[in-house]
Design a protein around this motif. Structure first.
Motif, PDB file in Angstrom:
ATOM      1  N   GLU A  92       0.847  -1.201   0.000  1.00  0.00           N
ATOM      2  CA  GLU A  92       0.000   0.000   0.000  1.00  0.00           C
ATOM      3  C   GLU A  92       0.876   1.242   0.000  1.00  0.00           C
ATOM      4  O   GLU A  92       1.751   1.404   0.850  1.00  0.00           O
ATOM      5  CB  GLU A  92      -0.913  -0.007   1.238  1.00  0.00           C
ATOM      6  CG  GLU A  92      -1.879   1.169   1.215  1.00  0.00           C
ATOM      7  CD  GLU A  92      -2.823   1.179   2.402  1.00  0.00           C
ATOM      8  OE1 GLU A  92      -3.067   0.118   3.013  1.00  0.00           O
ATOM      9  OE2 GLU A  92      -3.306   2.281   2.732  1.00  0.00           O
ATOM     10  N   GLY A  93       0.657   2.119  -0.979  1.00  0.00           N
ATOM     11  CA  GLY A  93       1.436   3.352  -1.057  1.00  0.00           C
ATOM     12  C   GLY A  93       1.540   3.797  -2.496  1.00  0.00           C
ATOM     13  O   GLY A  93       0.988   3.158  -3.403  1.00  0.00           O
ATOM     14  N   ASP A  94       2.241   4.907  -2.689  1.00  0.00           N
ATOM     15  CA  ASP A  94       2.403   5.457  -4.035  1.00  0.00           C
ATOM     16  C   ASP A  94       3.490   4.685  -4.773  1.00  0.00           C
ATOM     17  O   ASP A  94       4.607   4.518  -4.247  1.00  0.00           O
ATOM     18  CB  ASP A  94       2.775   6.941  -3.927  1.00  0.00           C
ATOM     19  CG  ASP A  94       2.572   7.654  -5.253  1.00  0.00           C
ATOM     20  OD1 ASP A  94       2.965   7.096  -6.301  1.00  0.00           O
ATOM     21  OD2 ASP A  94       2.021   8.762  -5.240  1.00  0.00           O
ATOM     22  N   ALA A  95       3.165   4.255  -5.981  1.00  0.00           N
ATOM     23  CA  ALA A  95       4.152   3.507  -6.779  1.00  0.00           C
ATOM     24  C   ALA A  95       5.422   4.331  -6.990  1.00  0.00           C
ATOM     25  O   ALA A  95       6.509   3.764  -7.140  1.00  0.00           O
ATOM     26  CB  ALA A  95       3.541   3.099  -8.113  1.00  0.00           C
ATOM     27  N   ALA A  96       5.286   5.658  -6.996  1.00  0.00           N
ATOM     28  CA  ALA A  96       6.475   6.504  -7.185  1.00  0.00           C
ATOM     29  C   ALA A  96       7.479   6.276  -6.053  1.00  0.00           C
ATOM     30  O   ALA A  96       8.689   6.371  -6.253  1.00  0.00           O
ATOM     31  CB  ALA A  96       6.066   7.978  -7.233  1.00  0.00           C
ATOM     32  N   PHE A 121       6.969   6.137 -14.389  1.00  0.00           N
ATOM     33  CA  PHE A 121       7.168   4.772 -13.898  1.00  0.00           C
ATOM     34  C   PHE A 121       7.942   3.898 -14.888  1.00  0.00           C
ATOM     35  O   PHE A 121       8.413   2.814 -14.544  1.00  0.00           O
ATOM     36  CB  PHE A 121       5.819   4.103 -13.596  1.00  0.00           C
ATOM     37  CG  PHE A 121       5.054   4.756 -12.473  1.00  0.00           C
ATOM     38  CD1 PHE A 121       5.698   5.540 -11.528  1.00  0.00           C
ATOM     39  CD2 PHE A 121       3.688   4.583 -12.342  1.00  0.00           C
ATOM     40  CE1 PHE A 121       5.004   6.148 -10.490  1.00  0.00           C
ATOM     41  CE2 PHE A 121       2.984   5.175 -11.307  1.00  0.00           C
ATOM     42  CZ  PHE A 121       3.640   5.957 -10.386  1.00  0.00           C
ATOM     43  N   PHE A 122       8.029   4.351 -16.125  1.00  0.00           N
ATOM     44  CA  PHE A 122       8.608   3.516 -17.172  1.00  0.00           C
ATOM     45  C   PHE A 122      10.038   3.024 -16.869  1.00  0.00           C
ATOM     46  O   PHE A 122      10.327   1.838 -17.037  1.00  0.00           O
ATOM     47  CB  PHE A 122       8.547   4.248 -18.522  1.00  0.00           C
ATOM     48  CG  PHE A 122       9.200   3.483 -19.621  1.00  0.00           C
ATOM     49  CD1 PHE A 122       8.645   2.301 -20.092  1.00  0.00           C
ATOM     50  CD2 PHE A 122      10.383   3.924 -20.180  1.00  0.00           C
ATOM     51  CE1 PHE A 122       9.257   1.579 -21.105  1.00  0.00           C
ATOM     52  CE2 PHE A 122      11.006   3.205 -21.195  1.00  0.00           C
ATOM     53  CZ  PHE A 122      10.435   2.028 -21.651  1.00  0.00           C
ATOM     54  N   PRO A 123      10.964   3.896 -16.429  1.00  0.00           N
ATOM     55  CA  PRO A 123      12.326   3.390 -16.186  1.00  0.00           C
ATOM     56  C   PRO A 123      12.355   2.247 -15.164  1.00  0.00           C
ATOM     57  O   PRO A 123      13.096   1.265 -15.347  1.00  0.00           O
ATOM     58  CB  PRO A 123      13.083   4.620 -15.663  1.00  0.00           C
ATOM     59  CG  PRO A 123      12.315   5.782 -16.211  1.00  0.00           C
ATOM     60  CD  PRO A 123      10.878   5.345 -16.214  1.00  0.00           C
ATOM     61  N   ASP A 124      11.539   2.350 -14.115  1.00  0.00           N
ATOM     62  CA  ASP A 124      11.504   1.261 -13.131  1.00  0.00           C
ATOM     63  C   ASP A 124      10.861   0.014 -13.738  1.00  0.00           C
ATOM     64  O   ASP A 124      11.298  -1.111 -13.466  1.00  0.00           O
ATOM     65  CB  ASP A 124      10.751   1.678 -11.865  1.00  0.00           C
ATOM     66  CG  ASP A 124      11.661   2.430 -10.893  1.00  0.00           C
ATOM     67  OD1 ASP A 124      12.803   1.969 -10.676  1.00  0.00           O
ATOM     68  OD2 ASP A 124      11.251   3.477 -10.373  1.00  0.00           O
ATOM     69  N   CYS A 125       9.827   0.200 -14.554  1.00  0.00           N
ATOM     70  CA  CYS A 125       9.189  -0.968 -15.195  1.00  0.00           C
ATOM     71  C   CYS A 125      10.223  -1.693 -16.050  1.00  0.00           C
ATOM     72  O   CYS A 125      10.330  -2.919 -16.009  1.00  0.00           O
ATOM     73  CB  CYS A 125       8.012  -0.534 -16.069  1.00  0.00           C
ATOM     74  SG  CYS A 125       6.600   0.025 -15.120  1.00  0.00           S
TER      75      CYS A 125
END
Ligand SMILES: C[S@@+](CC[C@H](N)C(=O)[O-])C[C@H]1O[C@@H](n2cnc3c(N)ncnc32)[C@H](O)[C@@H]1O
Length: 189
Positions: A92-96, A121-125
């Motif tokens: 639970e929390g912000d994906a950022a 979010f793309f670089p982490d994906c």
């Protein structure tokens, strides 16, 4: 108690619903085809898609990220009710904040959070996707029938995101007409 299908169908009626049936069926079929054992869902809502992945792939582990406290609580309850709490981990929390803390790699990533954040979010994906793995991004054709004035910024974010996917030489991206558009990006290397 309702079946999973009944509870999911009920959810389709509300705001911020779960993904389209055809989107879910296609992702499950592709995840099975590549023998996915680890799945990440970003923007998990009430958990239906993560649960479906876990039910369809009985040895897969799923990590689900959801920032809305009410939906996260509902997801936790659904995960428990449908008996997959040993394999679905809800963060639970912000994906950022959460994505940069994740390590290892995933076979399938489903990006379905706020569309304005897809580029962020793309670089982490990409980092978290194994070679040969699949990144699914939902709703990428949200404005294919025209952009209302108030949504211009959002449309621009999605266009830029699609450009990023298409221009990335490490990915092979196809867009499917399921729901409001599902991008499927296979990581080549
Ligand atoms: C369309 S709904 C998700 C539906 C879900 N993927 C499914 O198929 O059942 C989008 C969800 O993303 C969540 N969300 C949006 N931005 C987020 C972020 N930055 N971090 C985590 N969750 C986010 C919203 O709270 C919302 O529940």
């Amino acid at each position: 108690m309702q079946t999973f299908e009944e509870r999911r169908a009920e959810e389709m009626e509300v705001r911020d619903p779960t993904c389209a049936n055809e989107t879910l069926s296609y992702m499950l079929q592709r995840a099975q085809a590549i023998g996915a054992g680890s799945i990440l869902e970003i923007g998990a809502g009430k958990g239906f898609t993560s649960i479906a992945f876990a039910k369809t792939l009985p040895s897969a582990r799923v990590t689900a990220i959801e920032r809305d406290a009410v939906r996260a609580a509902a997801a936790r309850e659904n995960i428990r009710d449908f008996g997959v709490e040993d394999r679905v981990r809800l963060l639970e929390g912000d994906a950022a904040d959460i994505l940069p803390t994740l390590g290892g790699t995933y076979d399938v990533i489903f990006l379905d959070a706020a569309k304005v954040q897809y580029r962020r979010f793309f670089p982490d994906c990409k980092r978290l996707l194994r070679a040969g793995g699949i990144l699914f991004s939902d709703d990428v054709m949200l404005f294919s029938d025209g952009v209302p004035k108030k949504r211009r910024m959002l449309a621009m974010h999605l266009q830029e995101y699609m450009r990023m996917l298409r221009e990335d030489a490490d990915l092979s991206t196809t867009v499917h007409g399921y729901g409001m558009g599902l991008a499927e990006s296979v990581k080549l290397r």
